[in-house]
Design a protein around this motif. Structure first.
Motif, PDB file in Angstrom:
ATOM      1  N   HIS A  32      76.915 -43.815 -22.422  1.00  0.00           N
ATOM      2  CA  HIS A  32      76.098 -43.936 -21.204  1.00  0.00           C
ATOM      3  C   HIS A  32      75.912 -45.402 -20.821  1.00  0.00           C
ATOM      4  N   GLY A  33      75.624 -46.241 -21.810  1.00  0.00           N
ATOM      5  CA  GLY A  33      75.490 -47.667 -21.536  1.00  0.00           C
ATOM      6  C   GLY A  33      76.785 -48.281 -21.069  1.00  0.00           C
ATOM      7  N   SER A  34      77.878 -47.884 -21.711  1.00  0.00           N
ATOM      8  CA  SER A  34      79.188 -48.383 -21.306  1.00  0.00           C
ATOM      9  C   SER A  34      79.507 -47.981 -19.869  1.00  0.00           C
ATOM     10  N   ASN A  35      79.221 -46.720 -19.518  1.00  0.00           N
ATOM     11  CA  ASN A  35      79.467 -46.253 -18.145  1.00  0.00           C
ATOM     12  C   ASN A  35      78.672 -47.056 -17.132  1.00  0.00           C
ATOM     13  N   TRP A  36      77.430 -47.395 -17.487  1.00  0.00           N
ATOM     14  CA  TRP A  36      76.594 -48.190 -16.581  1.00  0.00           C
ATOM     15  C   TRP A  36      77.182 -49.593 -16.398  1.00  0.00           C
ATOM     16  N   TYR A  37      77.625 -50.198 -17.495  1.00  0.00           N
ATOM     17  CA  TYR A  37      78.250 -51.522 -17.377  1.00  0.00           C
ATOM     18  C   TYR A  37      79.488 -51.474 -16.488  1.00  0.00           C
ATOM     19  N   THR A  82      83.697 -56.864 -19.709  1.00  0.00           N
ATOM     20  CA  THR A  82      83.696 -57.096 -21.151  1.00  0.00           C
ATOM     21  C   THR A  82      82.638 -56.251 -21.848  1.00  0.00           C
ATOM     22  N   MET A  83      81.444 -56.199 -21.272  1.00  0.00           N
ATOM     23  CA  MET A  83      80.380 -55.408 -21.898  1.00  0.00           C
ATOM     24  C   MET A  83      80.658 -53.911 -21.789  1.00  0.00           C
ATOM     25  N   GLY A  84      81.252 -53.480 -20.681  1.00  0.00           N
ATOM     26  CA  GLY A  84      81.624 -52.086 -20.545  1.00  0.00           C
ATOM     27  C   GLY A  84      82.648 -51.670 -21.585  1.00  0.00           C
ATOM     28  N   ALA A  85      83.514 -52.619 -21.956  1.00  0.00           N
ATOM     29  CA  ALA A  85      84.519 -52.358 -22.993  1.00  0.00           C
ATOM     30  C   ALA A  85      83.955 -52.529 -24.398  1.00  0.00           C
ATOM     31  N   ASP A  86      82.647 -52.846 -24.503  1.00  0.00           N
ATOM     32  CA  ASP A  86      81.978 -53.057 -25.792  1.00  0.00           C
ATOM     33  C   ASP A  86      82.592 -54.236 -26.549  1.00  0.00           C
ATOM     34  N   LEU A  87      82.907 -55.276 -25.799  1.00  0.00           N
ATOM     35  CA  LEU A  87      83.437 -56.517 -26.370  1.00  0.00           C
ATOM     36  C   LEU A  87      82.463 -57.655 -26.059  1.00  0.00           C
ATOM     37  N   GLY A  88      82.743 -58.852 -26.600  1.00  0.00           N
ATOM     38  CA  GLY A  88      81.866 -59.988 -26.346  1.00  0.00           C
ATOM     39  C   GLY A  88      80.488 -59.804 -26.960  1.00  0.00           C
ATOM     40  N   VAL A 228      62.484 -53.582 -28.845  1.00  0.00           N
ATOM     41  CA  VAL A 228      61.577 -52.512 -28.410  1.00  0.00           C
ATOM     42  C   VAL A 228      62.339 -51.410 -27.691  1.00  0.00           C
ATOM     43  N   ILE A 229      63.255 -51.792 -26.798  1.00  0.00           N
ATOM     44  CA  ILE A 229      63.994 -50.800 -26.024  1.00  0.00           C
ATOM     45  C   ILE A 229      65.422 -50.687 -26.549  1.00  0.00           C
ATOM     46  N   ALA A 230      66.017 -49.524 -26.346  1.00  0.00           N
ATOM     47  CA  ALA A 230      67.378 -49.272 -26.824  1.00  0.00           C
ATOM     48  C   ALA A 230      68.389 -50.090 -26.039  1.00  0.00           C
ATOM     49  N   PRO A 231      69.552 -50.383 -26.621  1.00  0.00           N
ATOM     50  CA  PRO A 231      70.589 -51.139 -25.907  1.00  0.00           C
ATOM     51  C   PRO A 231      71.005 -50.509 -24.587  1.00  0.00           C
ATOM     52  N   ASP A 232      70.983 -49.177 -24.479  1.00  0.00           N
ATOM     53  CA  ASP A 232      71.298 -48.554 -23.191  1.00  0.00           C
ATOM     54  C   ASP A 232      70.241 -48.908 -22.145  1.00  0.00           C
ATOM     55  N   SER A 233      68.984 -48.909 -22.543  1.00  0.00           N
ATOM     56  CA  SER A 233      67.903 -49.302 -21.623  1.00  0.00           C
ATOM     57  C   SER A 233      68.003 -50.783 -21.287  1.00  0.00           C
ATOM     58  N   GLU A 234      68.375 -51.590 -22.276  1.00  0.00           N
ATOM     59  CA  GLU A 234      68.626 -53.020 -22.033  1.00  0.00           C
ATOM     60  C   GLU A 234      69.711 -53.200 -20.981  1.00  0.00           C
ATOM     61  N   ALA A 235      70.772 -52.405 -21.090  1.00  0.00           N
ATOM     62  CA  ALA A 235      71.872 -52.495 -20.131  1.00  0.00           C
ATOM     63  C   ALA A 235      71.387 -52.204 -18.721  1.00  0.00           C
ATOM     64  N   VAL A 236      70.549 -51.175 -18.567  1.00  0.00           N
ATOM     65  CA  VAL A 236      70.036 -50.815 -17.245  1.00  0.00           C
ATOM     66  C   VAL A 236      69.110 -51.906 -16.714  1.00  0.00           C
ATOM     67  N   PHE A 237      68.226 -52.419 -17.566  1.00  0.00           N
ATOM     68  CA  PHE A 237      67.268 -53.454 -17.160  1.00  0.00           C
ATOM     69  C   PHE A 237      68.012 -54.695 -16.668  1.00  0.00           C
TER      70      PHE A 237
END
Length: 306
Positions: A32-37, A82-88, A228-237
């Motif tokens: 889900h986080g990757s899709n958002w990126y 890069t972040m969508g590919a889970d790199l960097g 405090v927040i999950a990495p997916d929530s971090e991605a959205v924020f």
């Protein structure tokens, strides 16, 4: 065809499943986080083409702000790819171990590529703003230096595992307050002296930028800092903030600049086929003997260096 339509995002699996140098981050983005990126990446790329395309509706000497703005979203697009590919990214032991299963674990994924993005794009954002205000170059360059300190200390803090990370957080916040003062006070006074249209454009873009930038330290404290927040929530924020601070900012800025001659900002840019004598006369008639960015005379500013 059905295979193509049903194909899912497998970037995380392909790129090591959050494993860097033999260590696997267990507090990390999901699909889900990757899709958002990827979605933010697409918006950044489209914005880049739009901003660059709009540049060709202007004469070459009037394209400066289009080029800067397109560069901002272009760099951001690559970072989000890069972040969508889970790199960097790399895994860092969080200072605060939480019981929430979404943020419990031994290593939290930190995207250092985000800071590489910011160390390039935030100076460009400030350049867009401060050139609009007609600030002198020494003030612009010093403000950009302070901005670089803000970003770099944020990166160092994100990579530190002990309480010392909050020392770097403090350094970054102090640097940000310096930048905010320059944008909201010093540069605003310069913009007000250049005309109502310039003042209005600067005020809208400046207030928008500083309001959003005040939210970034909160995002940092909830994610890289406090776990405090999950990495997916971090991605959205962060993603929403970057969308507002880059494509939306760029649209507001270029709309405001649609009828502003860069020469009014002290930016005397001569094309290769322009006559320096004609440009010098036009600038002298408009500005008198001194340009706003420190040129001694309009003719001198328009004449290329030998």
């Amino acid at each position: 065809m059905s295979h193509l339509l049903s194909r899912s995002n497998d970037a995380i699996r392909v790129n090591g499943d959050h494993t860097v140098n033999g260590a696997r981050s267990d507090i990390a983005i999901t699909t889900h986080g990757s899709n958002w990126y990827w979605a933010v990446c697409a918006v950044m790329f489209v914005s880049t083409f739009v901003f660059a395309g709009l540049a060709f509706t202007k004469p070459r000497p009037h394209r400066l702000f289009h080029y800067i703005t397109a560069a901002i979203t272009m760099v951001a697009a690559i970072a989000y790819f890069t972040m969508g590919a889970d790199l960097g990214e790399t895994g860092i032991k969080p200072e605060f171990v939480r019981s929430n299963p979404k943020v419990s674990g031994t290593l939290r994924e930190i995207f250092y590529v985000r800071y590489i993005d910011w160390v390039i794009t935030t100076p460009l954002l400030l350049l867009d703003l401060l050139l609009t205000a007609g600030l002198p170059w020494p003030t612009i360059m010093y403000t950009i230096l302070i901005d670089e300190i803000m970003v770099v200390t944020g990166l160092i803090g994100a990579l530190v595992t002990s309480t010392y990370k909050w020392g770097y957080y403090t350094f970054g916040c102090v640097a940000f307050l310096w930048v905010a003062w320059t944008v909201t006070w010093t540069a605003r006074k310069h913009a007000n002296s250049l005309g109502s249209d310039i003042s209005r454009t600067y005020l809208i873009c400046g207030v928008w930028t500083i309001f959003l930038w005040f939210l970034y330290p909160i995002a940092w404290g909830l994610s890289e800092g406090g776990n405090v927040i999950a990495p997916d929530s971090e991605a959205v924020f962060y993603g929403i903030l970057d969308l507002m601070a880059k494509p939306v900012f760029g649209a507001l800025l270029l709309w405001g600049h649609r009828n502003i001659d860069p020469a009014r900002l002290g930016l005397h840019i001569r094309d290769y086929d322009d006559d320096p004598a004609i440009i010098g006369s036009a600038h002298a008639a408009h500005h008198g003997e001194k340009g706003t960015n420190g040129a001694t005379t309009a003719t001198d500013a328009a004449t290329p260096a030998v």
